[in-house]
Scaffold this active site. Structure first.
Site, PDB file in Angstrom:
ATOM      1  N   LYS A  50      -8.675 106.917  86.357  1.00  0.00           N
ATOM      2  CA  LYS A  50      -9.385 108.173  86.114  1.00  0.00           C
ATOM      3  C   LYS A  50     -10.253 108.552  87.308  1.00  0.00           C
ATOM      4  CE  LYS A  50     -10.436 106.999  81.770  1.00  0.00           C
ATOM      5  NZ  LYS A  50     -11.185 106.911  80.537  1.00  0.00           N
ATOM      6  N   GLU A  97     -12.766 106.048  76.807  1.00  0.00           N
ATOM      7  CA  GLU A  97     -14.077 106.483  77.273  1.00  0.00           C
ATOM      8  C   GLU A  97     -13.939 107.963  77.655  1.00  0.00           C
ATOM      9  OE1 GLU A  97     -17.282 105.310  80.760  1.00  0.00           O
ATOM     10  OE2 GLU A  97     -15.538 104.028  80.465  1.00  0.00           O
ATOM     11  N   ARG A 139      -0.798  96.628  81.452  1.00  0.00           N
ATOM     12  CA  ARG A 139      -0.960  98.067  81.692  1.00  0.00           C
ATOM     13  C   ARG A 139       0.362  98.675  82.124  1.00  0.00           C
ATOM     14  NH1 ARG A 139      -6.501  99.378  82.906  1.00  0.00           N
ATOM     15  NH2 ARG A 139      -5.918 101.311  83.925  1.00  0.00           N
TER      16      ARG A 139
HETATM   17  P1  ATP Z   1      -9.123 104.081  83.926  1.00  0.00           P
HETATM   18  O1  ATP Z   1      -9.082 102.795  84.663  1.00  0.00           O
HETATM   19  O2  ATP Z   1      -8.046 105.027  84.260  1.00  0.00           O
HETATM   20  O3  ATP Z   1     -10.492 104.708  83.924  1.00  0.00           O
HETATM   21  P2  ATP Z   1      -9.748 102.908  81.426  1.00  0.00           P
HETATM   22  O4  ATP Z   1      -9.046 101.693  80.990  1.00  0.00           O
HETATM   23  O5  ATP Z   1     -11.111 102.742  81.933  1.00  0.00           O
HETATM   24  O6  ATP Z   1      -8.814 103.690  82.423  1.00  0.00           O
HETATM   25  P3  ATP Z   1     -10.306 103.916  78.838  1.00  0.00           P
HETATM   26  O7  ATP Z   1     -10.684 105.286  78.474  1.00  0.00           O
HETATM   27  O8  ATP Z   1     -11.305 102.853  78.683  1.00  0.00           O
HETATM   28  O9  ATP Z   1      -9.769 104.014  80.318  1.00  0.00           O
HETATM   29  O10 ATP Z   1      -8.941 103.526  78.114  1.00  0.00           O
HETATM   30  C1  ATP Z   1      -8.717 103.563  76.735  1.00  0.00           C
HETATM   31  C2  ATP Z   1      -7.660 102.568  76.406  1.00  0.00           C
HETATM   32  O11 ATP Z   1      -6.480 102.835  77.154  1.00  0.00           O
HETATM   33  C3  ATP Z   1      -8.098 101.164  76.754  1.00  0.00           C
HETATM   34  O12 ATP Z   1      -7.825 100.327  75.652  1.00  0.00           O
HETATM   35  C4  ATP Z   1      -7.266 100.800  77.936  1.00  0.00           C
HETATM   36  O13 ATP Z   1      -6.938  99.447  77.924  1.00  0.00           O
HETATM   37  C5  ATP Z   1      -6.017 101.669  77.766  1.00  0.00           C
HETATM   38  N1  ATP Z   1      -5.398 101.952  79.058  1.00  0.00           N
HETATM   39  C6  ATP Z   1      -5.970 102.508  80.142  1.00  0.00           C
HETATM   40  N2  ATP Z   1      -5.118 102.554  81.179  1.00  0.00           N
HETATM   41  C7  ATP Z   1      -3.953 102.028  80.736  1.00  0.00           C
HETATM   42  C8  ATP Z   1      -2.680 101.781  81.325  1.00  0.00           C
HETATM   43  N3  ATP Z   1      -2.428 102.103  82.605  1.00  0.00           N
HETATM   44  N4  ATP Z   1      -1.715 101.209  80.568  1.00  0.00           N
HETATM   45  C9  ATP Z   1      -1.952 100.891  79.287  1.00  0.00           C
HETATM   46  N5  ATP Z   1      -3.124 101.088  78.672  1.00  0.00           N
HETATM   47  C10 ATP Z   1      -4.129 101.637  79.375  1.00  0.00           C
HETATM   48 MG    MG Z   2     -12.408 101.384  79.889  1.00  0.00          MG
HETATM   49 MG    MG Z   3     -12.217 102.959  83.733  1.00  0.00          MG
END
Ligand code: ATP
Ligand code: MG
Ligand code: MG
Length: 549
Positions: free
Chosen positions: A268, A32, A258
């Site tokens: 984020k 995102e 994760r």
């Molecule tokens: P945040 O919680 O930091 O906002 P998010 O999961 O909302 O992270 P996205 O931009 O949606 O962020 O993430 C893109 C991809 O990266 C998703 O498929 C998510 O599962 C993966 N991802 C995010 N954080 C991690 C992590 N700590 N370890 C492994 N994969 C991750």
């Molecule tokens: Mg997400």
């Molecule tokens: Mg998020």
């Protein structure tokens, strides 16, 4: 091969290729664009791009941009740059979930026509109340059984902008009794008057993540939709949507755990707070666990990929120690970083028996083990600098540096002996008078034994430099678990040294070049602030693991 070790995802992929279920692998990385990528995303990137690479398949980069309020183009650009820098290439053009808004809308109408979706007029609060809890089964909305024609008409009018934000929503008709909350008639479209960076003001209704993600995957012909464990409970909905619309492709969603790293945060939202409140100097501050922060710190793409590989691909939730990341970086830099000498806290030395105007050129190896890395010239002269920490007036045997009346070897040069200490009026040592032994260049001295080897630079052939020493950003292993994570910030995470002296050759360093400053650690020339006129080096990592408890 990125995902070398046997793991459960690899097994699934290989079985699918063997059985002929798939001829090739197609994955995607779907961030995102609401912030910079962090070390956790690096794992997801290595898994999605890595599996595609390992099986000669393809991986798409798709921006999951269904939430117009939080997205920015600058984030999208930074994300794409990070993926490339990590060493991966996406297939074709960058995709956007917003590119599929027309198709998504058509599939929503298809669900209504099949009596599998309805327009609900309950308020958000009422919906929450009707949804129930884990213990309490949900109640069906009174609008659930309205005629198909009526839902279709209302949905079209929602799209046409006839209703206020939040006045109604489109919901899938699944099962209000389901033990899985995601299956209790989830909302799939909501009214939201918000400008979108790609579609402008074309839409005033936006699809939800769950509805969008599975369809986007299917449109792109994804074979394996690899995501983190928090989506496990969403999988039944992912499958339900694809089972009930006319689309041929049905990707398999597979979840992995994760990556969590000690002494930092990987959310984020929290990283954004650090930036906005000025606790760090932007998203790419070298203390940040962002990919761009790690890059600016001096980590190489290979070391980050190596680290991710070492953490493994499993469903086990765990937190990785910072030392694992640092060891990957240290190993990489130990191999690949040329050596150089830098004196962080200079103490002047005058060699009483060295000619006034003489300058000697000494060819010093750039790497002790790798001859192919060549040599550079260092310069020896009457006035030198050593580090203040490398001298004591008196010391016990364990102190293997320079002591008054004793000898020490200068790295790559001569053995010197300290004869006299000069102090200022307050008693601070400001200069040492030493003699050098002219028969000790590349040779052991005769009749005495120097105590250790220290680094140095000459006064005339060195340059002033700013050196930044970084430490962990948080004092506790799990700052994210604290009620107030900001209170766990390490106030001493950055120490700036602005009167360091570095050897002449470092004036040629280009931004992002990495070095081992002998005895001090690994450093990189700052990506943005370093120049030939203004040398700025960031400490990437110390020579040895200083995190050991
Ligand atoms: P945040 O919680 O930091 O906002 P998010 O999961 O909302 O992270 P996205 O931009 O949606 O962020 O993430 C893109 C991809 O990266 C998703 O498929 C998510 O599962 C993966 N991802 C995010 N954080 C991690 C992590 N700590 N370890 C492994 N994969 C991750
Ligand atoms: Mg997400
Ligand atoms: Mg998020």
């Amino acid at each position: 091969e990125v995902n070398k070790a046997a793991n459960f995802i690899r097994n699934i992929i290989e079985a699918d290729l063997e059985s002929g279920k798939h001829q090739s692998v197609q994955t995607r990385f779907p961030p995102e664009p609401n912030g910079f990528l962090h070390v956790g995303h690096a794992k997801s990137i290595c898994i999605n791009f890595g599996f595609a690479q390992d099986y000669q398949g393809l991986c798409n980069l798709r921006f999951d941009d269904t939430n117009p309020a939080k997205e920015e183009d600058a984030y999208a650009k930074a994300i794409a740059a990070d993926v490339e820098w990590l060493g991966f290439k996406w297939s074709g053009d960058i995709r956007h979930a917003a590119d599929y808004f027309d198709q998504l809308y058509a599939y929503a109408e298809e669900l209504i026509e099949k009596d599998l979706a309805f327009v609900d007029e309950l308020s958000a609060d009422q919906m929450r109340e009707y949804r129930g809890t884990f213990e309490v089964p949900g109640k069906e909305s009174p609008f659930r059984n309205r005629p198909i024609e009526e839902s279709l008409d209302l949905f079209r009018r929602m799209k046409a902008g006839e209703f206020d934000d939040g006045a109604m929503a489109l919901r899938a008709k699944i099962d209000m009794q389901s033990p899985n909350m995601n299956m209790r008639d989830p909302v799939i479209y909501r009214i939201k008057r918000q400008h979108h960076i790609r579609t402008g003001d074309k839409w005033c209704i936006y699809p939800t993540y769950d509805f969008t993600h599975c369809i986007s995957d299917a449109i792109e012909g994804i074979t394996h939709s690899l995501c983190t464990l928090e989506f496990e409970d969403h999988r039944p909905l992912y499958d339900w949507v694809l089972d009930n619309i006319s689309i041929d492709c049905h990707p398999q969603q597979i979840e992995f755990s994760r990556l969590n790293l000690e002494h930092t945060v990987t959310s984020k939202r929290k990283l954004n707070q650090l930036v906005l409140e000025g606790h760090v100097d932007g998203w790419d501050d070298p203390r940040m666990p962002t990919i761009s922060g790690m890059r600016r710190r001096g980590f190489s793409p290979a070391s980050i990929r190596d680290f991710v590989t070492r953490t493994g691909v499993t469903k086990k939730v765990h937190t990785v120690e910072m030392s694992l990341l640092e060891n990957s970086v240290r190993e990489d830099l130990g191999e690949n970083a040329p050596r150089a000498m830098a004196v962080l806290n200079p103490l002047k030395i005058t060699l009483s028996n060295y000619p006034e105007d003489k300058v000697e050129e000494i060819a010093a190896p750039n790497h002790p083990q790798k001859e192919e890395m060549g040599k550079r010239n260092i310069y020896f002269s009457k006035t030198l600098f050593i580090d203040q920490d490398d001298f004591r007036e008196s010391a016990n045997k364990k102190y293997k540096r320079l002591v008054l009346g004793k000898a020490v070897r200068l790295r790559n040069a001569y053995v010197i002996t300290c004869d006299e200490v000069i102090k200022d009026a307050d008693g601070n040592i400001i200069e040492l008078i030493c003699t050098y032994d002219e028969n000790t260049l590349g040779k052991n001295p005769e009749g005495y034994k120097p105590k250790g080897v220290i680094h140095w630079v000459s006064e005339s052939h060195s340059k002033p430099a700013t050196i930044r020493l970084y430490d962990r950003l948080f004092n506790v292993p799990n700052p994210g678990a604290s009620d107030d994570f900001l209170s766990t910030i390490n106030p001493e995470s950055l120490q700036v040294i602005d009167n360091a002296r570095v050897e002449m050759s470092l004036a040629n360093a280009k931004p992002e070049d990495v070095f081992q400053f002998e005895r001090e650690g690994y450093f990189c020339a700052d990506r943005f602030e370093h120049s030939a006129e203004n040398l700025v080096f960031n400490r990437t990592v110390t020579l040895r693991d200083s995190w050991a408890k």
